[in-house]
Design an enzyme around this catalytic site. Structure first.
Site, short mmCIF file in Angstrom:
data_model
loop_
_atom_site.label_atom_id
_atom_site.label_comp_id
_atom_site.label_asym_id
_atom_site.label_seq_id
_atom_site.Cartn_x
_atom_site.Cartn_y
_atom_site.Cartn_z
N TYR A 125 0.81 -1.21 0.00
CA TYR A 125 0.00 0.00 0.00
C TYR A 125 0.84 1.27 0.00
CZ TYR A 125 -4.20 -2.80 0.88
OH TYR A 125 -5.23 -3.69 0.78
N LYS A 172 3.67 -14.65 4.76
CA LYS A 172 3.91 -15.57 3.66
C LYS A 172 5.43 -15.64 3.47
CE LYS A 172 2.13 -18.05 0.28
NZ LYS A 172 1.16 -19.13 0.37
N ASP A 205 -2.46 -18.10 3.99
CA ASP A 205 -3.53 -18.89 3.35
C ASP A 205 -4.09 -19.91 4.35
OD1 ASP A 205 -0.93 -19.81 3.08
OD2 ASP A 205 -1.21 -20.75 1.14
N ASP A 229 -5.81 -5.87 5.84
CA ASP A 229 -7.00 -5.28 5.25
C ASP A 229 -8.02 -6.38 4.93
OD1 ASP A 229 -8.69 -3.50 4.07
OD2 ASP A 229 -7.43 -3.04 2.35
#
Ligand code: NAI
Length: 333
Positions: A125, A172, A205, A229
């Site tokens: 972002y 991740k 995930d 988010d």
């Protein structure tokens, strides 16, 4: 002199209606507040020529705390979101979203009680994107030791202050070994200063699947901006949607407490909006200000009104007006 001075941004649409209800409840609970009311967004643009007037920013910097209603972002008129403006100007680096089911509100997980802490300033972002050659675009993910360390410290200090047991960093790092790896490394480094809080991590995930299947295993979740988010809205969905959950954006220069829903133009002006989300943000604010007894008193009364289920606003199947709901809470003190 009032004990606290708080910047109040009622916002527009249903904002002034829910803000009035929350101010009433906080004052009825005996918290002495001098409110400094300011406009933002389209109202401020019309009056002062700026969506985020300097007086408003000065007021938040002076008081270090603001309660904010929703603000309409006109589509296609090139006026950037007031929320993003506030976040950037005040360096509100921590986004806090407690997610807890309320009695008598349809929810997939009526017992759920977890907190999402999201880093608010960097990651994908940062908005650094460019065209490399026609047809190829690069978007850059920025992760710094400084921002990762301060958000980890924020989450762990919040856990300590609120008596929470565990913080799980979501990442991740198996794929983004350097960026998410750094985020994770900073988390475990800071966690050494909090031996009483369990620190663990999960790949994003898998975390999403676990959230849908067994969300009770999470206590505080700590995430970078993008994952945060997405996961914070996923968590709101687990307990019945965005309409009831509170939010806060917190930094060194100030803290802005707000509902996460919008200005609801479809019901604005009718006096039927549900003030629960902003009220719950107000509870976070009172705890941030050290007014824990008042927050407890209001929370107990709110839970009682939900448990009895007699006074409910329209969005959750009732007929009560915003003001009647506020009255019921005050009567339950
Ligand atoms: P919205 O959240 O305003 O409305 C979605 C639906 O939920 C509507 O049917 C509305 O009536 C209902 N709803 C929302 N809050 C409610 C409440 N407290 N009580 C009862 N019903 C409620 O989302 P929408 O329509 O996408 O956005 C409207 C405007 O709000 C847009 O201009 C958007 O940019 C702005 N917005 C501002 C936010 C903020 O200031 N934090 C956040 C989200 C949207």
């Amino acid at each position: 002199m009032a004990k606290h001075t708080i910047t109040l941004i009622p916002g527009d649409g249903i904002g002034p209606e829910v803000a009035a209800a929350v101010v009433r409840i906080i004052e009825a609970a005996g918290v002495e507040v001098a409110w400094e009311t300011h406009y933002a967004g389209a109202q401020a643009l019309e009056k002062f020529g700026d969506t985020l007037p300097a007086e408003l920013l000065a007021s938040i910097k002076r008081n270090k705390v603001a309660l904010k209603g929703p603000i309409t972002t006109p589509v296609g008129k090139g006026f950037t979101s007031v929320n993003v403006g506030l976040r950037k100007t005040l360096d509100l680096y921590a986004n806090l979203r407690p997610v807890r089911a309320l009695p008598n509100v349809p929810s997939r997980y009526p017992e759920l009680d977890l907190v999402v802490v999201r880093e608010n300033t960097e990651d994908l972002y940062s908005g650094i994107e460019h065209v490399v050659v026609p047809g190829v675009v690069e978007s850059i993910k920025i992760i710094t030791e400084k921002a990762s360390t301060r958000i980890a410290r924020y989450a762990l200090e919040y856990a300590r202050r609120e008596g929470r047991k565990k913080v799980t960093a979501i990442h991740k790092a198996n794929i983004m070994k350097l960026s998410d790896g750094l985020f994770l490394e900073c988390f475990y480094k800071v966690a050494k200063d909090f031996p009483e809080i369990e620190a663990d991590d999960k790949i994003v995930d898998n975390a999403c699947m676990q959230l849908v299947m067994r969300p009770e295993q999470f206590d505080i979740m700590l995430l970078e901006n993008l994952y945060g988010d997405i996961v914070s809205d996923l968590c709101a969905g687990l307990i019945g949607g965005l309409g009831l959950v509170p939010g806060a954006n917190i930094g060194e220069l100030g803290a802005v407490f707000e509902a996460v829903h919008g200005s609801a133009p479809d019901i604005a002006g009718q006096g039927v909006a549900n003030p629960t989300a902003l009220l719950q943000s107000g509870l976070l604010m009172l705890r941030h200000l050290g007014e824990r007894d008042a927050a407890q008193k209001i929370e107990q009364a709110m839970l009682k009104v939900f448990t009895e289920g007699k006074v409910r606003t329209r969005d959750i199947g009732g007929t009560a007006k915003t003001s009647e709901f506020a009255e019921a809470i005050i009567a339950a003190f």
